[in-house]
Design a protein around this motif. Structure first.
Motif, mmCIF file in Angstrom:
data_model
loop_
_atom_site.group_PDB
_atom_site.id
_atom_site.type_symbol
_atom_site.label_atom_id
_atom_site.label_comp_id
_atom_site.label_asym_id
_atom_site.label_seq_id
_atom_site.Cartn_x
_atom_site.Cartn_y
_atom_site.Cartn_z
ATOM 1 N N UNK A 79 -19.598 34.769 -10.392
ATOM 2 C CA UNK A 79 -19.979 33.661 -9.519
ATOM 3 C C UNK A 79 -19.620 33.940 -8.067
ATOM 4 N N UNK A 80 -18.445 34.574 -7.858
ATOM 5 C CA UNK A 80 -17.963 34.868 -6.510
ATOM 6 C C UNK A 80 -17.299 36.241 -6.518
ATOM 7 N N UNK A 81 -17.188 36.825 -5.340
ATOM 8 C CA UNK A 81 -16.520 38.106 -5.161
ATOM 9 C C UNK A 81 -15.516 37.985 -4.015
ATOM 10 N N UNK A 82 -14.291 38.463 -4.237
ATOM 11 C CA UNK A 82 -13.282 38.500 -3.182
ATOM 12 C C UNK A 82 -12.900 39.957 -2.954
ATOM 13 N N UNK A 83 -13.196 40.459 -1.770
ATOM 14 C CA UNK A 83 -12.864 41.841 -1.427
ATOM 15 C C UNK A 83 -11.431 41.920 -0.914
ATOM 16 N N UNK A 84 -10.541 42.432 -1.748
ATOM 17 C CA UNK A 84 -9.133 42.654 -1.368
ATOM 18 C C UNK A 84 -8.856 44.151 -1.406
ATOM 19 N N UNK A 91 -16.140 46.577 0.340
ATOM 20 C CA UNK A 91 -16.820 45.280 0.305
ATOM 21 C C UNK A 91 -17.186 44.841 1.722
ATOM 22 N N UNK A 92 -16.243 44.960 2.626
ATOM 23 C CA UNK A 92 -16.514 44.557 4.017
ATOM 24 C C UNK A 92 -17.673 45.371 4.605
ATOM 25 N N UNK A 93 -17.688 46.649 4.346
ATOM 26 C CA UNK A 93 -18.754 47.501 4.881
ATOM 27 C C UNK A 93 -20.097 47.154 4.264
ATOM 28 N N UNK A 94 -20.121 46.891 2.943
ATOM 29 C CA UNK A 94 -21.377 46.541 2.291
ATOM 30 C C UNK A 94 -21.897 45.193 2.779
ATOM 31 N N UNK A 204 -16.328 35.190 5.188
ATOM 32 C CA UNK A 204 -17.202 34.740 4.114
ATOM 33 C C UNK A 204 -18.633 35.113 4.448
ATOM 34 N N UNK A 205 -19.315 35.727 3.480
ATOM 35 C CA UNK A 205 -20.746 36.008 3.591
ATOM 36 C C UNK A 205 -21.358 35.556 2.272
ATOM 37 N N UNK A 206 -21.953 34.382 2.263
ATOM 38 C CA UNK A 206 -22.523 33.845 1.037
ATOM 39 C C UNK A 206 -21.456 33.582 -0.007
ATOM 40 N N UNK A 207 -21.557 34.279 -1.130
ATOM 41 C CA UNK A 207 -20.601 34.122 -2.226
ATOM 42 C C UNK A 207 -19.515 35.196 -2.215
ATOM 43 N N UNK A 210 -13.547 37.910 2.052
ATOM 44 C CA UNK A 210 -12.589 38.965 2.360
ATOM 45 C C UNK A 210 -11.192 38.374 2.416
ATOM 46 N N UNK A 211 -10.194 39.159 1.989
ATOM 47 C CA UNK A 211 -8.806 38.690 2.020
ATOM 48 C C UNK A 211 -7.877 39.883 2.179
ATOM 49 N N UNK A 212 -6.657 39.609 2.626
ATOM 50 C CA UNK A 212 -5.668 40.667 2.782
ATOM 51 C C UNK A 212 -6.056 41.663 3.863
ATOM 52 N N UNK A 213 -5.693 42.930 3.640
ATOM 53 C CA UNK A 213 -5.957 43.964 4.637
ATOM 54 C C UNK A 213 -7.447 44.187 4.867
#
Length: 281
Positions: A79-84, A91-94, A204-207, A210-213
């Motif tokens: 449902x959601x993705x958190x890039x840590x 994740x941030x680059x994609x 946040x980008x849609x679902x 980003x978190x942490x470093x």
């Protein structure tokens, strides 16, 4: 000695002593986190997949999908993705999120060692040590099992710190702290730590979040990344839980970026403004 205006050394109105900060080695933190996840014992809730890297990311109105490559390459859907996934976040680059800021704000030579220092369990900051090999501040932070992390602020630039030069710093510092003779010690690890200050433009980008470093890098003047990462989790977890179980408004999910990015940005600005004044003094 009696405190001013008090009845004696046990005056209940006297302020309590400030507790020393907790310094936790990275390997102990990782082991504790893995142990806590393993204790859940339900792969439908938590699954650790090692040896895999995200290769692609897609999302729509109903969820997020990522493809991983490696020994257990597969397609994941949620449902959601958190890039840590750290400072070099895939994740941030994609997601196409920029990560502006300052590179190499400070550099520190670092050593982990076992020794008996004159102030067991207490951190120390020595701003202007008189020892011949130390030209800037040095700090020592206690770790469990009589271990210490010692940091030496390095001069600006990218000059190479050789193992021999670092060993001289260790010996001169321990001798300066403990007296005329070098105390017994066991050197466990050394390295050079570079402090960067960066802040992702979007959290946040849609679902995807980003978190942490992956969202912020900070480390000078006590702005520690671990604590900020935990605050990210504390802010975001209940919002995603509410969204998954009951549905949540876009405004609630957007509030994660507004609240956390604003708070971290303020700390970064404060550190950037104070750093030149502190180092000049």
């Amino acid at each position: 000695m009696d405190s001013p205006g008090g009845d004696g050394p046990d005056d209940e109105g006297a302020p309590a002593p400030t507790a020393s900060p907790v310094h936790l080695p990275q390997h102990e933190l990782t082991r504790a986190l893995r142990g806590s996840l393993a204790a859940i014992g339900d792969e439908d809730l938590v699954r650790i997949v090692s040896g895999s890297r995200i290769d692609s990311l897609e999302q729509d109105d109903h969820g997020v999908g990522v493809r991983t490559r490696g020994a257990q390459a597969t397609w994941w859907r949620g449902s959601y993705l958190v890039g840590c996934d750290g400072p070099r976040s895939t994740v941030r680059k994609l997601l196409g999120v920029r990560f502006p800021g300052r590179t190499a704000v400070e550099r520190h030579a670092v050593a982990a060692l076992r020794a008996e220092l004159p102030w067991p369990g207490e951190a120390v900051l020595h701003r202007s040590p008189p020892w011949r090999s130390i030209d800037a501040e040095v700090t020592a932070r206690p770790l469990p099992h009589s271990l210490w992390r010692v940091d030496w602020l390095l001069p600006p630039g990218r000059d190479l710190v050789t193992p021999d030069a670092l060993l001289v710093r260790v010996r001169d510092t321990l001798t300066g702290w403990c007296g005329d003779s070098e105390p017994p010690y066991e050197l466990l690890d050394t390295g050079v730590h570079t402090v960067h200050h960066r802040l992702a433009l979007r959290w946040r980008v849609g679902r995807a979040f980003l978190a942490g470093d992956a969202a912020h890098l900070l480390g000078a003047l006590g702005t520690q990344g671990l604590e900020e990462g935990l605050r990210d989790v504390d802010n975001l977890a209940w919002k995603l839980s509410l969204a998954w179980h009951h549905g949540a408004s876009e405004a609630l999910l957007d509030s994660y970026q507004a609240e956390r990015r604003g708070a971290v940005g303020a700390r970064l600005r404060a550190a950037d403004q104070a750093l030149p004044l502190l180092r000049a003094g």
